[in-house]
Design an enzyme around this catalytic site. Structure first.
Site, short mmCIF file in Angstrom:
data_model
loop_
_atom_site.label_atom_id
_atom_site.label_comp_id
_atom_site.label_asym_id
_atom_site.label_seq_id
_atom_site.Cartn_x
_atom_site.Cartn_y
_atom_site.Cartn_z
N SER A 165 0.66 -1.08 0.00
CA SER A 165 -0.14 0.05 0.03
C SER A 165 0.85 1.26 -0.09
O SER A 165 1.85 1.22 0.33
CB SER A 165 -0.96 0.02 1.31
N TYR A 178 -0.55 0.12 10.30
CA TYR A 178 -0.48 -0.51 9.03
C TYR A 178 0.59 0.19 7.96
O TYR A 178 1.02 -0.56 7.15
CB TYR A 178 -2.03 0.03 8.33
#
Length: 179
Positions: A165, A178
């Site tokens: 990501s 994250y």
């Protein structure tokens, strides 16, 4: 104006599509989202799609969706199979990998897609949540690669895809663990 060269050019401007007909493709996190879409696309391209997810209901639904699409469009597919695997657990990954190899043979393409992204302020994250994020989003890649890379090296063939990501390079206050 500068032109792109070498690996950067290859990463931005795709070349010809790889023929995945009858290739064994393992996709983690195949029960929903990007994993489900990737599984469907690989199956439509004739790959033998192996679906791993920790959620039995959703991974089974993905397999059923693939079977419906293949049946209705008469795509040339050999097989689709699904396994319930919690990729955080190295032992579960090893056991599922052995079952997969015994049933289908060596994996040609490994797509490490499983991931979780709790959206919470840092101060609300528990130690358990942070560990879970790291176990799924990072450690699981090591467990799967450890299982399938040796055969790829022996066969001098194979691909490992790590889904990542932009959160790793762009800050966000609710994706601290994250990213």
């Amino acid at each position: 104006m500068k032109t792109l060269a070498g690996p950067l050019y290859a990463a931005i401007i795709p070349g010809r599509k790889k023929n995945v007909q009858n290739k064994i493709v393992l996709i983690t996190g195949a029960g929903s989202g990007l994993g489900r879409e990737l599984a469907i696309k690989f199956a439509e391209s004739g790959a033998i799609t192996i679906l791993w997810d920790k959620n039995e209901t959703t991974v089974k639904q993905t397999a059923e969706m693939i079977e419906e699409i293949i049946d209705s469009n008469h795509h040339p597919i050999k097989q689709t199979a699904w396994f319930v695997v919690d990729v955080r657990d190295e032992n579960q990954v090893a056991q599922a990998a052995n079952k997969l190899r015994n049933q289908f043979g060596d994996v040609d393409i490994l797509v490490n897609n499983a991931g979780i992204a709790p959206c919470e302020p840092f101060k609300n994250l528990t130690s358990e949540t942070i560990r879970e994020i790291f176990d799924v989003n990072i450690m699981a890649h090591f467990w799967t690669v450890k299982q399938f890379l040796p055969a790829m090296e022996k066969n001098n063939c194979g691909h490992i895809v790590a889904i990542a990501s932009s959160a790793g390079i762009m800050a966000s206050p609710y994706f601290t663990a994250y990213g």
